[in-house]
Design a protein around this motif. Structure first.
Motif, short mmCIF file in Angstrom:
data_model
loop_
_atom_site.label_atom_id
_atom_site.label_comp_id
_atom_site.label_asym_id
_atom_site.label_seq_id
_atom_site.Cartn_x
_atom_site.Cartn_y
_atom_site.Cartn_z
N LYS A 25 -21.11 -2.43 13.48
CA LYS A 25 -22.30 -3.27 13.65
C LYS A 25 -23.56 -2.48 13.28
O LYS A 25 -23.85 -1.46 13.92
N PHE A 42 -21.58 6.17 17.96
CA PHE A 42 -22.85 5.46 18.17
C PHE A 42 -24.03 6.35 17.81
O PHE A 42 -24.07 7.51 18.23
N THR A 75 -29.45 3.42 25.57
CA THR A 75 -28.27 2.67 25.10
C THR A 75 -27.04 3.58 25.14
O THR A 75 -25.96 3.15 25.52
N GLY A 86 -27.53 -6.11 19.89
CA GLY A 86 -26.81 -5.06 20.60
C GLY A 86 -26.22 -5.57 21.90
O GLY A 86 -25.08 -5.27 22.26
N LEU A 98 -28.14 10.65 19.86
CA LEU A 98 -29.20 9.92 20.55
C LEU A 98 -30.59 10.42 20.16
O LEU A 98 -30.77 11.01 19.09
N GLY A 99 -31.53 10.18 21.02
CA GLY A 99 -32.94 10.44 20.68
C GLY A 99 -33.28 11.91 20.55
O GLY A 99 -32.48 12.80 20.85
N GLU A 136 -40.01 10.14 23.63
CA GLU A 136 -39.80 9.84 22.21
C GLU A 136 -40.63 8.62 21.80
O GLU A 136 -40.40 7.52 22.28
N GLN A 177 -22.30 -5.12 22.57
CA GLN A 177 -21.65 -5.06 23.89
C GLN A 177 -20.18 -5.46 23.78
O GLN A 177 -19.30 -4.86 24.41
N SER A 186 -24.82 1.51 14.65
CA SER A 186 -25.89 2.35 14.09
C SER A 186 -27.27 1.72 14.28
O SER A 186 -27.38 0.52 14.51
N GLY A 241 -28.22 5.97 18.24
CA GLY A 241 -29.29 5.10 18.73
C GLY A 241 -30.03 5.77 19.86
O GLY A 241 -30.03 7.00 19.98
N GLY A 242 -30.64 4.96 20.70
CA GLY A 242 -31.49 5.49 21.77
C GLY A 242 -30.67 6.06 22.92
O GLY A 242 -29.51 5.70 23.13
N TRP A 295 -31.68 1.27 13.28
CA TRP A 295 -32.43 0.65 12.18
C TRP A 295 -33.19 1.64 11.32
O TRP A 295 -33.72 1.26 10.28
N CYS A 309 -34.94 10.57 13.80
CA CYS A 309 -34.64 11.27 15.06
C CYS A 309 -34.94 12.76 14.94
O CYS A 309 -35.14 13.43 15.94
N SER A 339 -27.81 -2.32 12.96
CA SER A 339 -28.86 -2.87 13.83
C SER A 339 -29.19 -4.28 13.38
O SER A 339 -29.28 -4.57 12.19
N GLU A 340 -29.44 -5.10 14.34
CA GLU A 340 -29.83 -6.49 14.09
C GLU A 340 -31.16 -6.53 13.31
O GLU A 340 -31.44 -7.46 12.57
P1 NDP Z 1 -30.91 1.34 20.08
O1 NDP Z 1 -30.21 2.23 21.04
O2 NDP Z 1 -31.78 0.28 20.61
O3 NDP Z 1 -29.87 0.62 19.12
C1 NDP Z 1 -28.92 1.31 18.34
C2 NDP Z 1 -27.79 0.38 18.02
O4 NDP Z 1 -27.13 0.02 19.24
C3 NDP Z 1 -28.24 -0.94 17.39
O5 NDP Z 1 -27.26 -1.38 16.48
C4 NDP Z 1 -28.30 -1.84 18.60
O6 NDP Z 1 -28.21 -3.19 18.26
C5 NDP Z 1 -27.08 -1.38 19.36
N1 NDP Z 1 -27.05 -1.71 20.78
C6 NDP Z 1 -28.08 -1.98 21.62
N2 NDP Z 1 -27.61 -2.29 22.86
C7 NDP Z 1 -26.26 -2.19 22.79
C8 NDP Z 1 -25.21 -2.39 23.74
N3 NDP Z 1 -25.43 -2.77 25.00
N4 NDP Z 1 -23.94 -2.19 23.34
C9 NDP Z 1 -23.67 -1.81 22.06
N5 NDP Z 1 -24.62 -1.65 21.12
C10 NDP Z 1 -25.90 -1.81 21.49
O7 NDP Z 1 -31.70 2.31 19.11
P2 NDP Z 1 -32.69 1.89 17.95
O8 NDP Z 1 -31.98 0.98 16.99
O9 NDP Z 1 -33.96 1.48 18.55
O10 NDP Z 1 -32.84 3.28 17.16
C11 NDP Z 1 -33.77 4.24 17.50
C12 NDP Z 1 -33.14 5.34 18.32
O11 NDP Z 1 -32.07 5.93 17.61
C13 NDP Z 1 -34.11 6.46 18.59
O12 NDP Z 1 -34.01 6.83 19.94
C14 NDP Z 1 -33.63 7.58 17.69
O13 NDP Z 1 -33.96 8.86 18.14
C15 NDP Z 1 -32.16 7.35 17.69
N6 NDP Z 1 -31.56 7.99 16.54
C16 NDP Z 1 -30.77 9.09 16.72
C17 NDP Z 1 -30.23 9.77 15.65
C18 NDP Z 1 -29.33 10.95 15.83
O14 NDP Z 1 -28.64 11.30 14.88
N7 NDP Z 1 -29.30 11.59 16.99
C19 NDP Z 1 -30.50 9.34 14.27
C20 NDP Z 1 -31.33 8.16 14.19
C21 NDP Z 1 -31.83 7.52 15.29
P3 NDP Z 1 -29.51 -4.08 17.86
O15 NDP Z 1 -30.52 -3.20 17.24
O16 NDP Z 1 -28.90 -5.02 16.89
O17 NDP Z 1 -29.97 -4.73 19.10
#
Ligand code: NDP
Length: 480
Positions: free
Chosen positions: A174, A225, A231, A207, A250-251, A384, A212, A148, A227-228, A150, A283, A176-177
């Motif tokens: 896991k 998952f 990723t 991440g 995602l985003g 974004e 990974q 998840s 996140g972005g 941050w 998001c 977010s860091e």
């Molecule tokens: P990231 O994609 O950078 O990170 C998300 C999670 O993935 C973190 O825990 C991160 O770890 C981990 N991660 C990063 N690289 C890897 C990898 N190679 N393998 C496995 N895990 C990995 O996103 P952000 O944390 O920057 O969050 C913001 C993004 O999340 C925005 O794009 C936003 O739109 C999206 N989001 C989407 C939502 C939805 O429901 N669609 C809701 C909320 C946010 P670490 O941070 O510890 O490096």
């Protein structure tokens, strides 16, 4: 200085490699704790604990699983203040938001899925004339991975964990860091609620290393998952050869479409919230505002007046509307976008400057920022930003605004403000998004499907969709 530990097999442990990362407080820019940078070995240990717990947890009665999840929910509610303070300090969000949204929602996630699993049913079909009956078993997958972001730390972490556990899986998760604190505190709550050892394992780290290791693990058979988009694409690539089940949230770059026949005051209040809630780091925020030309000038004046009145301040103050952005790196990414917007000819109506909060001058504060744009193709309107930055632009016709709404690579959510029912029906059908709000924003009912299309992800979570994701459907055909 607070040291966060991994939660593996019901116990708190240091990372095997003894590598640590600094945890920053966004409100003052200071390091206030450390967290593990866990390696493959920690993930393997978490996996082994989860695998060992699976035979018992997957056979635990629905009533017992439900009881434990609801107990976790109650304990979160009882610890609301402590969790909210931790979330606000770790993330920079106003304490008022953590108290009213983040932690209550984390509690609701456990309560909701604790109840939903008792209502989760599967289908059966009688093959008439063939003397056979088919029924579907919904079986837990085994060990699943939850990763998840941050922005809504505990809210989104538990949004994945709760349905995964309810469905009978064991989890390696896991957070977010950047925001590990409330996930760390959750371990104690799970122990107190009687969650058996190894059913949930929480591993901290980057991440690119810890995350990974989860996605590469050949026996972690599903990944949920959030996140972005970049990723998410990377995870899909790594997971594909192992045929992992994936849910990718995602985003987003969501349109907020305002017609002149809407309830104006309601729209104005909500648009301020949908633009800048959580420093614009949701998001679902409506960062692309399109306003019908007949009310555009009035909207511009009224909106900017309201935005000016928002208080940027320390997250712990109850009067703060906008707290700190999550990290120094993220603040600088958002500021880069402001420069890009100006270079592309956007008209800055308000904001755009860092804010120095007295006593916390090293915190990551930024004014809420409003740009007027004359073309929807500029980067500030296409990419974004994920910060307190919105664009506003006028439109003349429904067709024109529909085109612009859909002309981005994302498709997460959209908001429409109108009192015209036929228009509502037309637009909500044609808008490319997983979620459409009409005359409201972020009104969530946990029974509804949640997720995006296009570059906003694949799969749906929420309600029974989440329980379907976290189970395998097996058809059994009996001839009689
Ligand atoms: P990231 O994609 O950078 O990170 C998300 C999670 O993935 C973190 O825990 C991160 O770890 C981990 N991660 C990063 N690289 C890897 C990898 N190679 N393998 C496995 N895990 C990995 O996103 P952000 O944390 O920057 O969050 C913001 C993004 O999340 C925005 O794009 C936003 O739109 C999206 N989001 C989407 C939502 C939805 O429901 N669609 C809701 C909320 C946010 P670490 O941070 O510890 O490096």
């Amino acid at each position: 200085m607070q040291k966060i530990q991994n939660y593996i097999n019901g116990q708190f442990e240091n990372p095997i490699n003894n590598e640590w990362l600094d945890n920053f407080c966004p409100a003052d820019g200071e390091v206030y704790g450390q967290l593990p940078n866990s390696s493959k070995v920690d993930i393997e240990n978490a996996y082994i604990a989860a695998r060992s717990a699976f035979p018992i947890w997957s056979q635990t009665t629905i009533e017992e699983r439900s009881r434990i999840l609801i107990k976790i929910s109650e304990l979160l509610e009882a610890n609301l203040q402590r969790f909210a303070e931790a979330e606000s300090k770790d993330n920079g969000k106003p304490i008022t938001l953590a108290m009213t949204v983040d932690i209550p929602r984390a509690a609701s996630n456990f309560r909701f899925f604790g109840n939903a699993i008792t209502q989760f049913s599967s289908e059966s079909h009688e093959s008439i004339g063939k003397h056979a009956i088919n029924y579907t078993l919904r079986q837990p997958i085994g060990v699943v991975g939850c990763i998840s972001p941050w922005n809504l730390p505990l809210y989104l972490f538990t949004w994945k964990i709760a349905p995964a556990l309810a469905a009978g899986n064991c989890v390696v998760a896991k957070p977010s860091e950047i925001t590990p604190m409330t996930a760390y505190l959750l371990g104690d709550i799970c122990n107190e609620a009687g969650l058996p050892k190894g059913v949930l394992n929480i591993v901290h780290g980057l991440g690119t290393t810890t995350g990974q290791a989860i996605i590469e693990h050949p026996d972690i058979k599903a990944i949920s998952f959030t996140g972005g988009t970049t990723t998410g694409a990377h995870i899909a690539k790594v997971a594909a050869p192992m045929f992992k089940k994936l849910s990718l949230e995602l985003g987003g770059k969501n349109p907020n479409i305002i017609f002149s026949d809407c309830d104006y005051e309601d729209m104005l209040e909500t648009t301020v919230r949908s633009s800048f809630s959580n420093q614009g780091q949701i998001c679902l925020c409506g960062s692309r505002i399109f306003v019908e030309a007949t009310i555009f000038e009035k909207f511009k004046t009224d909106f900017v007046k309201k935005v000016k009145a928002l208080k940027v301040g320390h997250p712990s103050e109850s009067s703060t509307n906008i707290g700190a952005l999550v990290s120094k790196q993220h603040l600088s990414k958002v500021i880069d976008y402001l420069d890009i917007a100006i270079k592309e000819g956007a008209n800055l109506l308000f904001g755009g400057k860092k804010v120095s909060v007295k006593g916390f001058e090293n915190g990551y504060y930024l004014e809420p920022t409003v740009f007027e744009i004359s073309t929807d193709e500029c980067r500030i309107n296409q990419e974004e930003v994920f910060g307190p930055v919105v664009t506003i632009m006028s439109f003349n016709t429904e067709d024109e605004v529909l085109q612009m709404a859909n002309k981005v690579k994302y498709g997460l959510s959209a908001t429409i403000w109108t009192n015209d029912l036929k228009r509502t029906m037309r637009l909500s059908t044609q808008i490319q998004a997983g979620i459409v709000w009409v005359n409201t924003w972020m009104l969530r009912d946990l029974r509804t499907p949640f997720g995006g299309i296009k570059d906003s992800g694949v799969g749906r979570e929420g309600g029974f969709e989440a329980l379907r994701f976290f189970t395998e459907a097996k058809n059994v055909c009996i001839k009689y």
